[in-house]
Write a protein that holds these residues in place. Sequence first.
Motif, mmCIF file in Angstrom:
data_model
loop_
_atom_site.group_PDB
_atom_site.id
_atom_site.type_symbol
_atom_site.label_atom_id
_atom_site.label_comp_id
_atom_site.label_asym_id
_atom_site.label_seq_id
_atom_site.Cartn_x
_atom_site.Cartn_y
_atom_site.Cartn_z
ATOM 1 N N MET A 146 -2.095 -8.110 -4.502
ATOM 2 C CA MET A 146 -0.631 -8.311 -4.576
ATOM 3 C C MET A 146 -0.024 -7.359 -3.378
ATOM 4 N N ILE A 147 -0.791 -6.220 -3.180
ATOM 5 C CA ILE A 147 -0.481 -5.328 -2.062
ATOM 6 C C ILE A 147 -0.849 -6.302 -0.815
ATOM 7 N N CYS A 148 -1.618 -6.919 -0.510
ATOM 8 C CA CYS A 148 -2.045 -7.589 0.593
ATOM 9 C C CYS A 148 -0.861 -8.558 1.106
ATOM 10 N N TYR A 149 -0.244 -9.314 -0.090
ATOM 11 C CA TYR A 149 0.927 -10.047 0.225
ATOM 12 C C TYR A 149 1.943 -9.106 0.635
ATOM 13 N N TYR A 150 2.390 -7.978 0.060
ATOM 14 C CA TYR A 150 3.144 -7.069 0.485
ATOM 15 C C TYR A 150 3.075 -6.698 1.908
ATOM 16 N N MET A 151 1.900 -6.608 2.473
ATOM 17 C CA MET A 151 1.668 -6.119 3.668
ATOM 18 C C MET A 151 1.766 -6.928 4.836
ATOM 19 N N LYS A 152 1.759 -8.429 4.479
ATOM 20 C CA LYS A 152 2.137 -9.313 5.542
ATOM 21 C C LYS A 152 3.201 -8.989 6.185
ATOM 22 N N ASN A 153 4.100 -8.439 5.577
ATOM 23 C CA ASN A 153 5.344 -7.735 6.265
ATOM 24 C C ASN A 153 5.182 -6.897 7.363
ATOM 25 N N TYR A 154 3.913 -6.240 7.423
ATOM 26 C CA TYR A 154 3.840 -5.232 8.215
ATOM 27 C C TYR A 154 2.693 -5.412 9.200
ATOM 28 N N ILE A 155 2.370 -6.744 9.477
ATOM 29 C CA ILE A 155 1.484 -6.950 10.476
ATOM 30 C C ILE A 155 2.199 -6.449 11.954
ATOM 31 N N GLY A 156 1.241 -5.852 12.736
ATOM 32 C CA GLY A 156 1.781 -5.262 13.893
ATOM 33 C C GLY A 156 2.302 -3.980 13.872
#
Length: 497
Positions: A399-409
């Motif tokens: 779930m945290i990985c899904y959330y972190m897709k917003n922070y790529i880059g």
Amino acid sequence: MNELESTISQIIEENFIPNEWNEKIDNELDDLSLDTSLKRKDLTKVPFVTIDGADAKDFDDAVYCSLNDSSFILDVAIADVAELVKLETALNKEAMHRGTSIYFPSKVIPMLPEKISNNLCSLVPNEIRNVLVCEIVFSLSGDVTSYQFFEAKIKSHKRMTYGEVEDYVKNTNLNASKNIKDSLDSLNILTKNLLAKRSKRQALEINSQEPTLQINKSGQIENISVPKRLYAHQMIEESMLAANVCAAAFMNKHYKFGVYRVHEKPDDIKLDSLKTFFSLKGFSGSFRKKPLDLITQCLEYSSKKDLGKIFQTVVLQSLKRAEYSTKEIGHFGLQLDRYSHFTSPIRRYPDLMTHRLIKNILNNENLEIDKDLIEEECKEMSELERVAERSSRQVTQQMICYYMKNYIGHEFNSVVTGITDFGLFAEIDGFYVSGLIHVTDLPGDRYFYDREANLLRGKKTGRSYRLGQNIKIKIANVTPQERKITLIPDQKSANKR
């Protein structure tokens, strides 16, 4: 299916977790009812309360404490699951197959059907429930002077949260009867004495809380936090710990063995690695010789230097896992000669095993007790516990990985939590999850894994990467279904090193 639903479904499938009830269980549930007419001690007038988290749905334990001129008397009432879940039933077979309830964000896969866990056995307010009571008499200084187990029926007089109890202890603010307040006052004083004894015997204090995810209606993360540990948690923990110690003593007295919760002392090789790690982190004194003293010394150094979670994690990694066993090993972490699990039979099968052994003596049931078979069951329960912990962690990570897709880059600070020959694992500040920095992405050199020193060292420059090191990173990619986060070091900060 939203992100949370698909994640839980994936983890259930990956770990072969049973999550449906069969027809035999449904039929047994139809015939199941609570018999409150059984000959039991009637404690329905005693102001027992349950104290749990705000989102709890099953209540296995209730407490009442009184204080007189010479002693404290603590009654720990535990849901009598064994009264309803009999050995030769489909319900018991399935409970044993599951071993434990598994907790995911916003969802539980229970060990027992909800009719039992949330209704017939749950110590909900103002309803008569059958319980197994451990009544403990303490001296005024907190030593156990006697204990007894007996079957009773109680009525919880109030469902309380940890936050409410904390507020009462600090501000005496509570909408409750005088009897309930007197009980909490007595429990507060007793807890302080028990915590002093815990400190004196050097029980280990390692804060390894998992992050809590706030999930919205769409099954997505809105916030990630680590819950604050309250004094009210300790009030209940010390009560349950005392009851668990008495249960272990009772089984040992009557059977010369028990369903123990054991924790072996760490291996010498792990302790040597711990000493090496702390030496590299600036500890310059002489290490204490006894394992308990050494680990306590490392924890004290971490706290004194404000070195953060990674140092506690390294200490935790040096310890063995706690397990279930009939063997007299003791509990290293708690510094207890005998310990068991007695207080959560709704959600843990070993506790139900303990209840049956105790009730066998109380009621002269003459059950056939096979120590070797119980030892095999203990091994199975230890393995099922590992599966449950791993599954819960995997759901949180995914779930945290899904959330972190917003922070790529995006760039973040991180701390190295693991080292392998193929790179570094680094926990990203504020997200409580680690990503991988591949060894080929480390700048300015070719890096090789030094297994003995547990670090990556540059062939030309001698530059090294160690556990606990801070690195500025950028999130390069996230693959939620594989729970993988790819990190690259920030070139500017890397070149300054």
